[in-house]
Design a protein around this motif. Structure first.
Motif, PDB file in Angstrom:
ATOM      1  N   HIS A 282       0.850  -1.196   0.000  1.00 50.74           N
ATOM      2  CA  HIS A 282       0.000   0.000   0.000  1.00 50.74           C
ATOM      3  C   HIS A 282       0.888   1.249   0.000  1.00 50.74           C
ATOM      4  CE1 HIS A 282      -2.875   2.932   1.691  1.00 50.74           C
ATOM      5  NE2 HIS A 282      -3.771   2.197   1.073  1.00 50.74           N
ATOM      6  N   THR A 382      -5.072   6.252  -2.677  1.00 51.80           N
ATOM      7  CA  THR A 382      -4.071   5.743  -3.605  1.00 51.80           C
ATOM      8  C   THR A 382      -3.975   6.613  -4.862  1.00 51.80           C
ATOM      9  OG1 THR A 382      -4.558   3.543  -2.790  1.00 51.80           O
ATOM     10  CG2 THR A 382      -3.391   3.672  -4.890  1.00 51.80           C
ATOM     11  N   ARG A 477     -18.662   8.952   3.686  1.00 54.29           N
ATOM     12  CA  ARG A 477     -18.293   8.489   2.347  1.00 54.29           C
ATOM     13  C   ARG A 477     -19.505   8.468   1.430  1.00 54.29           C
ATOM     14  NH1 ARG A 477     -16.342   3.214   4.589  1.00 54.29           N
ATOM     15  NH2 ARG A 477     -15.042   4.152   6.165  1.00 54.29           N
ATOM     16  N   LYS A 479     -18.976   6.908  -1.485  1.00 56.07           N
ATOM     17  CA  LYS A 479     -18.720   5.646  -2.185  1.00 56.07           C
ATOM     18  C   LYS A 479     -19.082   4.460  -1.304  1.00 56.07           C
ATOM     19  CE  LYS A 479     -13.901   6.329  -0.971  1.00 56.07           C
ATOM     20  NZ  LYS A 479     -12.655   6.834  -1.496  1.00 56.07           N
ATOM     21  N   ILE A 483     -14.064   0.078   5.344  1.00 58.33           N
ATOM     22  CA  ILE A 483     -12.643   0.004   5.725  1.00 58.33           C
ATOM     23  C   ILE A 483     -12.555  -0.837   6.992  1.00 58.33           C
ATOM     24  CG2 ILE A 483     -10.518   1.246   6.246  1.00 58.33           C
ATOM     25  CD1 ILE A 483     -11.576   3.675   4.885  1.00 58.33           C
TER      26      ILE A 483
HETATM   27  P1  AMP Z   1      -6.585   4.011  -0.065  1.00 60.73           P
HETATM   28  O1  AMP Z   1      -6.807   4.240  -1.511  1.00 60.73           O
HETATM   29  O2  AMP Z   1      -6.425   2.580   0.312  1.00 60.73           O
HETATM   30  O3  AMP Z   1      -5.482   4.860   0.467  1.00 60.73           O
HETATM   31  O4  AMP Z   1      -7.914   4.448   0.696  1.00 60.73           O
HETATM   32  C1  AMP Z   1      -8.365   5.747   0.589  1.00 60.73           C
HETATM   33  C2  AMP Z   1      -9.604   5.962   1.412  1.00 60.73           C
HETATM   34  O5  AMP Z   1      -9.346   5.732   2.806  1.00 60.73           O
HETATM   35  C3  AMP Z   1     -10.078   7.379   1.333  1.00 60.73           C
HETATM   36  O6  AMP Z   1     -10.811   7.616   0.145  1.00 60.73           O
HETATM   37  C4  AMP Z   1     -10.899   7.499   2.601  1.00 60.73           C
HETATM   38  O7  AMP Z   1     -12.188   6.955   2.414  1.00 60.73           O
HETATM   39  C5  AMP Z   1     -10.134   6.637   3.586  1.00 60.73           C
HETATM   40  N1  AMP Z   1      -9.238   7.442   4.427  1.00 60.73           N
HETATM   41  C6  AMP Z   1      -7.909   7.616   4.279  1.00 60.73           C
HETATM   42  N2  AMP Z   1      -7.406   8.392   5.263  1.00 60.73           N
HETATM   43  C7  AMP Z   1      -8.447   8.739   6.057  1.00 60.73           C
HETATM   44  C8  AMP Z   1      -8.587   9.544   7.246  1.00 60.73           C
HETATM   45  N3  AMP Z   1      -7.541  10.113   7.840  1.00 60.73           N
HETATM   46  N4  AMP Z   1      -9.827   9.685   7.759  1.00 60.73           N
HETATM   47  C9  AMP Z   1     -10.900   9.096   7.187  1.00 60.73           C
HETATM   48  N5  AMP Z   1     -10.832   8.308   6.092  1.00 60.73           N
HETATM   49  C10 AMP Z   1      -9.627   8.136   5.521  1.00 60.73           C
END
Ligand code: AMP
Length: 590
Positions: A282, A382, A477, A479, A483
């Motif tokens: 990741h 990401t 969210r 979407k 998580i």
């Molecule tokens: P990823 O692509 O795996 O990094 O996941 C991204 C998603 O994780 C984001 O679109 C958010 O929904 C969630 N996310 C990441 N950081 C945070 C944070 N500090 N607080 C709340 N949600 C988060």
């Protein structure tokens, strides 16, 4: 430094740290609107991953770069440089060319980091594969991006990687190493295994490190001269806001700069020792961790191959780490482990909590009990390489615990309503990010890219508010994503697998709050004609086809789904029903 400076030694200088600080002063909402623009200092650096490594090697060569606590492996930056060049020579000897895709399927091991830099050295695109994947997920990932080489660990925990590869590529055992022809994966030529004695058809990782000779080493500078910071260098699978996994494609430029800015904000220097328990596959591990530390010449400490709270605490204490990363659920587990057996964590100063909503009380306890008085929160995804918001180490405690901080340098963020209009400060809407960090696109998927990135703005699918000082709070969210323990789960993927079961006619997957993992996966299913399905049998069906963390913990066979009058299933009603039925509490224990 917007233009690279070549010193007489031919090295690029100043890639890691720039004295001109990002103070957060830029980044105030303009005219009461939820729009912020990050600082323009320090400048973006137009550099490749190999240039960044070379710059650090030239400054901090004899300093420790990598420590792997389980194996005891220790490498200085000089060692890392030598091992990377040797492995890059091996990839060349294997026939890997600039632009070819090389998959990596392994937990946090030294070979992962070596492969990350060696592929970048020759301009090959590293494809991160989640170590928890099952066969069909692996096949999908390798096929979508056409991997030529797969570098794999033999096994880890319940995952028999070589066994799954044998199932997918039965031709491997009888093929000449490096000359594979596989019916289901036509692009795949070689499987490199992290074993002393390679399994039939595979090449041992150690052998690959010695496979390149002087001819390959001579080619490295020539290839280096052809690399552009704008080239694609890394693909990571994410479902973005909808649908099945897509390969978010990132450039040298986006990940090296994001890595710099992330570790600028926690004041990381060559004197720091950063513990990285988050997975390398990741962005949190490979960009914010590895590249972030390398940009400053800091040491990286990997406590264990997988996530293990006890091992992290032991590693921090033994290695005198000054910084620590983790997703909220990891910190919850570390605090519990610390309560059970105290350790001396006085060396810790800073770190990052990110990846999911960070509970305020957990942040407070991390500062108090783990000595991380300068801990920050990041928010990102990401597709934006990943970070767009982060607190400063000296932001007021409340802001540091209750918000995700302020916008990163060189980025614009706006919060919009359903019509795409920017909302007033304080009002919630969808967070959109624009700037250098936005991905090049989803690998060979123009339509999905265009759905997510419009006029350069990445539509994150996250709901957020901005306050008058530019601090951002993630409020929810848009979407359909769950998580669980820092792993993103896309309900549609699970619904499709449940729907494929002959006793299921339809399935709806949703998340409910969970004290340990933040969220847990639940499913409502409608039975097909015939005998009703047994929820435990359905879970078994899921276990065989998906990574363990996606398998629904609770499956209920229902007569009908709660739905709108137009028949659209209402997941929030299902979530409420399940939450009440199970009597779960929303917040993780502090
Ligand atoms: P990823 O692509 O795996 O990094 O996941 C991204 C998603 O994780 C984001 O679109 C958010 O929904 C969630 N996310 C990441 N950081 C945070 C944070 N500090 N607080 C709340 N949600 C988060």
């Amino acid at each position: 430094m917007s233009i690279l400076t070549e010193s007489q030694s031919g090295r690029i200088s100043g890639i890691g740290r720039d004295k001109r600080a990002d103070t957060g002063e830029a980044g105030l909402p303009e005219d009461g609107k939820s729009y912020v623009r990050g600082a323009t200092e320090p400048p973006l650096v137009y550099a490749t991953v190999p240039q960044m490594l070379r710059d650090t090697v030239s400054r901090y060569g004899p300093r420790e770069a990598l420590v792997f606590c389980e194996t005891g492996a220790r490498l200085t930056y000089y060692d890392l440089d030598r091992r990377v060049d040797a492995l890059a020579g091996g990839f060349l000897a294997l026939g890997v060319e600039k632009g070819d895709r090389v998959g990596i399927w392994a937990p946090n091991r030294l070979e992962w980091v070596l492969t990350q830099f060696a592929t970048a050295r020759i301009g090959a695109v590293l494809v991160n594969i989640n170590p928890a994947y099952r066969v069909n997920e692996l096949e999908y990932a390798l096929k979508v991006v056409g991997c030529k080489v797969l570098v794999t660990a033999p096994a880890f925990k319940s995952s028999d990687y070589l066994g799954m590869i044998a199932e997918l590529v039965p031709e491997l055992a009888s093929s000449r190493p490096g000359h594979l022809r596989a019916a289901r994966l036509p692009a795949l030529r070689a499987v490199v295994s992290m074993e002393d004695t390679p399994s039939p058809g595979c090449i041992a990782f150690a052998a690959l490190e010695t496979m390149g000779g002087p001819a390959q080493q001579l080619r490295l500078p020539t290839i280096d001269a052809t690399l552009s910071p704008d080239d694609a260098i890394n693909i990571q699978f994410t479902s973005g806001t909808t649908g099945s996994p897509k390969g978010a494609t990132l450039s040298h430029y986006s990940i090296t700069n994001n890595a710099r800015f992330v570790t600028d904000r926690i004041g990381l220097t060559e004197a720091d020792r950063l513990a990285v328990p988050v997975p390398l596959y990741h962005c949190f591990g490979m960009v914010m961790g590895v590249l972030g530390a390398v940009s400053k010449g800091a040491a990286l400490v990997f406590p264990a191959q997988g996530v293990d709270a006890e091992a992290v605490l032991d590693a921090v204490a033994a290695e005198r780490c000054t910084a620590l990363y983790g997703v909220p659920t990891m910190f919850v587990a570390m605090l519990a482990a610390l309560d059970a057996r105290p350790r001396d964590l006085a060396s810790l100063r800073t770190g990052i909590m990110a990846g999911a909503l960070c509970p305020v009380e957990v942040m407070r306890r991390v500062q108090r009990q783990m000595h991380m008085t300068e801990v920050t929160i990041c928010y990102g995804m990401t597709e934006t390489s990943p970070v767009s918001f982060q607190s400063f180490t000296d932001d007021p405690l409340e802001k540091r615990c209750e918000t995700v901080g302020r916008v990163h340098p060189h980025l614009e963020v706006k919060i919009v309503d359903g019509e795409g209009q920017i909302v007033p400060v304080g009002m919630a809407g969808e967070l959109c990010t624009r700037g250098y960090s936005v991905m090049k696109g989803y690998w060979q998927d123009r339509d999905r890219t265009d759905e997510s990135v419009r006029d350069g703005w990445m539509h994150t699918g996250d709901l957020a508010t901005l306050d008058a000082d530019g601090f951002c709070t993630i409020t929810g969210r848009l979407k359909d994503m769950i998580i669980r323990g820092g792993e993103n789960i896309y309900p549609r993927e699970i619904e499709e697998i449940l729907n494929a079961h002959q006793q299921v006619s339809d399935a709806q997957v949703f998340g409910i709050p969970d004290p340990k993992y933040g969220e847990e996966v639940c499913a409502f299913v409608l039975a097909a004609a015939g005998p009703a399905p047994d929820p435990e049998a359905l879970r078994g069906h899921c276990r065989a086809k998906m990574a363990y963390f996606k398998v629904p913990k609770h499956i209920r066979v229902v007569e009908s789904f709660p739905a709108t009058i137009t028949g659209k299933p209402q997941k929030f009603v299902m979530r409420d029903m399940m939450t009440k039925a199970l009597g779960v509490v929303a917040d993780p224990p502090a």
